[in-house]
Structure formats: structure tokens, C-alpha cells
Design a protein around this motif. Structure first.
Motif, mmCIF file in Angstrom:
data_model
loop_
_atom_site.group_PDB
_atom_site.id
_atom_site.type_symbol
_atom_site.label_atom_id
_atom_site.label_comp_id
_atom_site.label_asym_id
_atom_site.label_seq_id
_atom_site.Cartn_x
_atom_site.Cartn_y
_atom_site.Cartn_z
ATOM 1 N N ASN A 32 0.841 -1.201 0.000
ATOM 2 C CA ASN A 32 0.000 0.000 0.000
ATOM 3 C C ASN A 32 0.876 1.252 0.000
ATOM 4 O O ASN A 32 1.896 1.301 0.675
ATOM 5 C CB ASN A 32 -0.896 0.031 1.248
ATOM 6 N N ALA A 33 0.469 2.219 -0.751
ATOM 7 C CA ALA A 33 1.135 3.531 -0.818
ATOM 8 C C ALA A 33 2.575 3.454 -1.329
ATOM 9 O O ALA A 33 3.357 4.372 -1.106
ATOM 10 C CB ALA A 33 1.086 4.244 0.536
ATOM 11 N N GLY A 35 3.497 3.338 -4.483
ATOM 12 C CA GLY A 35 3.655 4.181 -5.678
ATOM 13 C C GLY A 35 3.239 3.487 -6.964
ATOM 14 O O GLY A 35 3.553 3.962 -8.058
ATOM 15 N N LYS A 36 2.472 2.397 -6.859
ATOM 16 C CA LYS A 36 2.064 1.639 -8.060
ATOM 17 C C LYS A 36 1.111 2.484 -8.929
ATOM 18 O O LYS A 36 1.308 2.624 -10.133
ATOM 19 C CB LYS A 36 1.362 0.320 -7.666
ATOM 20 N N THR A 37 0.067 3.003 -8.279
ATOM 21 C CA THR A 37 -0.912 3.785 -9.051
ATOM 22 C C THR A 37 -0.258 5.039 -9.622
ATOM 23 O O THR A 37 -0.553 5.446 -10.749
ATOM 24 C CB THR A 37 -2.114 4.168 -8.158
ATOM 25 N N SER A 38 0.657 5.634 -8.854
ATOM 26 C CA SER A 38 1.326 6.849 -9.340
ATOM 27 C C SER A 38 2.153 6.545 -10.595
ATOM 28 O O SER A 38 2.283 7.403 -11.472
ATOM 29 C CB SER A 38 2.231 7.431 -8.254
ATOM 30 N N ARG A 53 -7.096 10.742 -11.677
ATOM 31 C CA ARG A 53 -7.608 10.887 -10.302
ATOM 32 C C ARG A 53 -7.393 12.279 -9.715
ATOM 33 O O ARG A 53 -8.022 12.612 -8.724
ATOM 34 C CB ARG A 53 -7.045 9.806 -9.381
ATOM 35 N N CYS A 61 2.350 17.443 -8.225
ATOM 36 C CA CYS A 61 3.687 17.936 -7.922
ATOM 37 C C CYS A 61 4.227 17.309 -6.635
ATOM 38 O O CYS A 61 3.561 17.290 -5.607
ATOM 39 C CB CYS A 61 3.630 19.464 -7.785
#
Ligand SMILES: Nc1ncnc2c1ncn2[C@@H]1O[C@H](COP(=O)(O)OP(=O)(O)OP(=O)(O)O)[C@@H](O)[C@H]1O
Length: 358
Positions: A32-33, A35-38, A53, A61
Motif C-alpha cells: 500500500n502507498a 507508488g504503483k498507481t502513481s 484521479r 507535484c
């Protein structure tokens, strides 16, 4: 066409990011968190000029300084696309062109996302489904954008004449353009949906084990009615609403699975696979029309899916010949997933877990 290189600086939690993806399937693992989705978002932003999103580019930024950028390079023809943002604004670069048009980038790098919010395509209002269809039509019909803009302009002008209670002549002056652009737009959308529906059953069969899925395009005014006559006949009604309440801007895609509306009566897991089938059927149309095969981003592979549905999804992804980026907490125990590019993300650092065999 595939992305051969993705780079970014100060993008969300990434101080810098760089990957050289596989031209087939890329699996991105991490907690979780991490950085996969980013990472998917960086790709999406480079290809679409907006996030899926964040409402504004400023949200993307990172903490380092008040600017960020993303850059990608394609494998064939080595096209280079960059998007940079700072407080003064944003700039898109395409090859050697500064301030390039985003529509040129979108045409060059078609990209589609299936994420945990993808069910909105079926659950929410018709505008989601119109956008989905129009995205496909844009890629297969080169005149689409021009026709769509003409229609939007005529609609806006007609609506403002209605709102301002101008005389009939001033409202009707826009009918001709509205009808001409509207009918062309409708013909393009209809032929796209018909062709996509023909390919949908096979993907639904593979993904859901049933072939009973249908998509029907409702054009935004009643069947059998002439759009021009309808605008004339309903002028008083449009005056009362202060808007043109029939037309291609009110079109709808009706999606059904096993005779049930895909909204409400179909489970979240089924919805995810049905949407994947819709995306894959549409992607095949693009490829058949000579457009690049869309890049598919699938965020949270396992979410909502039983092991059987996960296996079906993996098989369909492997079969789809376009490039794919799939995120998961860990590598699923499914043969074929992770045989392309394999990346692990932790606190905004990306590690490549395999020597990439392209
Ligand atoms: N603009 C930003 N600057 C710095 N960090 C950010 C920014 N935006 C988001 N983050 C942080 O980046 C982290 C990674 O988010 P991301 O959504 O990419 O995670 P993820 O790996 O997809 O996680 P999950 O599987 O839980 O959804 C989050 O902790 C988030 O708070």
C-alpha cells in the motif's frame, strides 16, 4: 506501438522515476502507498495530458520543487512525448514540437485504464459511456474531432439563444449545423458500437463464461424521428428548459449482461470483467482500423476477483497483443503473469526484477 521508456521527475512521491517496460505485459508489485498507481498515472498523464484521479495538474507535484515532468518514448518510430508543469502552466512536447496539441499525442499513444473506480463506466450517468465510445471513435474516425467540435459549438450557441429568449429565427439558425454535425456524429458512433459489440461476445465468453452481453447505442432522440423535424416541433419545450434537451449530447450506451442491466444487477467482479471485455473489444477495433493497439493500464489486478476470475483475466490480458501494465500487491500465482516486465515499487523507488526480454 509500445512505450519503450518512461521517465519522470518530482511526480507525486517519485523524486525521479525511470522504467524500460516490456512491449507485452508488465507487472508492477508493491505494498500500500508504495507508488504503483502513481506509476500508472505518470504514463496516463504523458499520454492523455491529464490525470485519472487528480483534478488539477498541480496536485501531481512532488515535494522537491514547484515543477514536475513526465516523458515517454515509443518503440516504433521512437516518438518522444513530454509533459512539463510549473506554476506558470504546462507544456506538451511531441518530438521536436514545443506546445504540441494534446489531441496529436492522444492519437499517437492510445491508453485505457481499468482501476477500482472503473465500475463508474456502468454505474454512473451516460456521460461516462459517451466518453468511452467517443474515445474509440476518435481513434478510428479521423474526422470525429472536427465533427464533435462543430456539434458542441452549434449546441452551445443554440442553448444560449434559448436561454436568452431570443426570437425563433435566432434559435433555429443553429439547427442546420446541429443536424448536419449531429447526424454524422451519430452515424460514426453507431457504426463503432455495432462493430465493438460484434467482438464483445467473444471476450465476455472468455472472461465471464457467458456470451450473453449486449451493447446498444441510443442516439439521444427517439428512433424513427427526424432530428431536424424534432428540433422544430419541440422548440417550445426547449424554450421552457432553456436548453436543447434532445440530440447526440443525450445519447446513451445501454449495456446488458445476461439480460440484466449492467448497472445494479451485476456484481462488482462481473462488472470489472465486463468492462475489461468492453475495453478489449474496442482495442481490437482500433488495431483493425490501423490505429496503434491501445496500452492497457490495470490497477489492482486481484481486486473484486475470485481466483477463477483472476485466472480468466490473466488469460485475456496475455492474449491481448497490446502493451499492458498491471499492478498487484504481490505476483499472482498465475502462469504467464510476470513473464514480461516485472517491477517492484517501494517508497517511490522502482526496481526491475528481471532482465527484460523484449
Ligand atoms: N503530490 C504528492 N507528493 C508526494 N507524495 C504524494 C503525492 N501524491 C500522493 N503521494 C503519496 O504517494 C503514495 C503512493 O500513492 P499510490 O496511490 O501511488 O500508491 P499505491 O502503491 O497505488 O497504493 P495502494 O495499493 O494502497 O493504492 C501515497 O502515500 C501518497 O500519499
Amino acid at each position: 506501438m509500445a512505450v519503450a521508456l518512461l521517465r519522470g521527475e518530482n511526480f507525486r512521491l517519485y523524486r525521479s522515476l525511470e522504467i524500460q517496460p516490456h512491449s507485452g505485459l508488465n507487472l508492477i508489485t508493491g505494498g500500500n502507498a508504495a507508488g504503483k498507481t502513481s506509476l500508472l498515472e505518470a504514463l496516463f498523464v504523458a499520454a492523455r495530458g491529464r490525470s485519472f484521479r487528480a483534478l488539477s495538474l498541480s496536485e501531481l507535484c512532488g515535494a522537491e520543487r514547484p515543477e514536475w515532468n513526465v516523458f515517454l518514448e515509443t518503440d516504433q518510430e521512437r516518438h518522444r512525448v513530454g509533459l512539463g508543469w510549473n506554476r506558470q502552466g504546462s507544456e506538451i512536447r511531441l518530438d521536436d514540437t514545443k506546445n504540441a496539441r494534446i489531441s496529436d499525442v492522444v492519437r499517437l499513444v492510445p491508453i485505457q485504464l481499468i482501476d477500482p473506480l472503473a465500475h463508474r463506466l456502468l454505474d454512473e450517468g451516460p456521460s461516462y459511456r459517451r466518453s468511452f465510445v467517443d474515445w474509440g471513435v476518435f481513434h478510428v474516425e479521423h474526422l470525429f474531432l472536427d465533427v464533435w467540435r462543430r456539434y458542441q459549438r452549434a449546441l452551445k450557441q443554440r442553448n444560449s439563444a434559448l436561454r436568452d429568449q431570443l426570437e425563433d429565427r435566432a434559435v433555429q439558425a443553429w439547427n442546420e449545423e446541429l443536424v448536419a454535425a449531429g447526424e454524422t456524429l451519430t452515424a460514426m458512433r453507431l457504426s463503432h458500437v455495432r462493430a465493438a459489440s460484434a467482438g464483445l461476445s467473444a471476450w465476455v465468453q472468455r472472461l465471464l463464461g457467458t456470451s450473453d452481453a449486449t451493447c446498444e447505442w441510443q442516439r439521444g432522440w427517439p428512433d424513427g424521428e427526424d432530428f431536424r423535424e424534432l428540433l422544430d416541433r419541440n422548440l417550445d419545450q426547449h424554450r421552457r428548459f432553456g436548453a436543447t434537451i434532445q440530440g447526440p449530447h443525450r445519447a446513451e450506451l445501454k449495456v446488458r449482461l445476461n439480460h440484466a442491466k449492467a448497472k445494479g444487477r451485476v456484481s462488482r467482479g462481473q462488472q470489472k470483467l465486463l468492462i475489461t471485455a468492453m475495453v478489449l473489444a474496442q482495442a481490437e477495433l482500433l488495431a483493425a482500423a490501423g490505429a496503434p493497439a491501445p496500452i492497457l493500464l490495470l490497477d489492482d489486478f486481484a481486486a473484486e476477483l475470485s481466483t477463477e476470475f483472476q485466472s480468466r483475466l490473466a488469460a485475456a490480458l496475455i492474449e491481448y497483443r497490446g502493451q499492458k501494465f498491471v499492478t498487484a500487491f504481490e505476483k499472482p500465482a498465475i502462469a504467464g503473469l510476470g513473464e514480461g516486465g516485472l517491477f517492484h515499487v517501494e517508497h517511490g523507488t522502482i526496481r526491475s526484477l528481471n532482465a527484460l526480454h523484449k
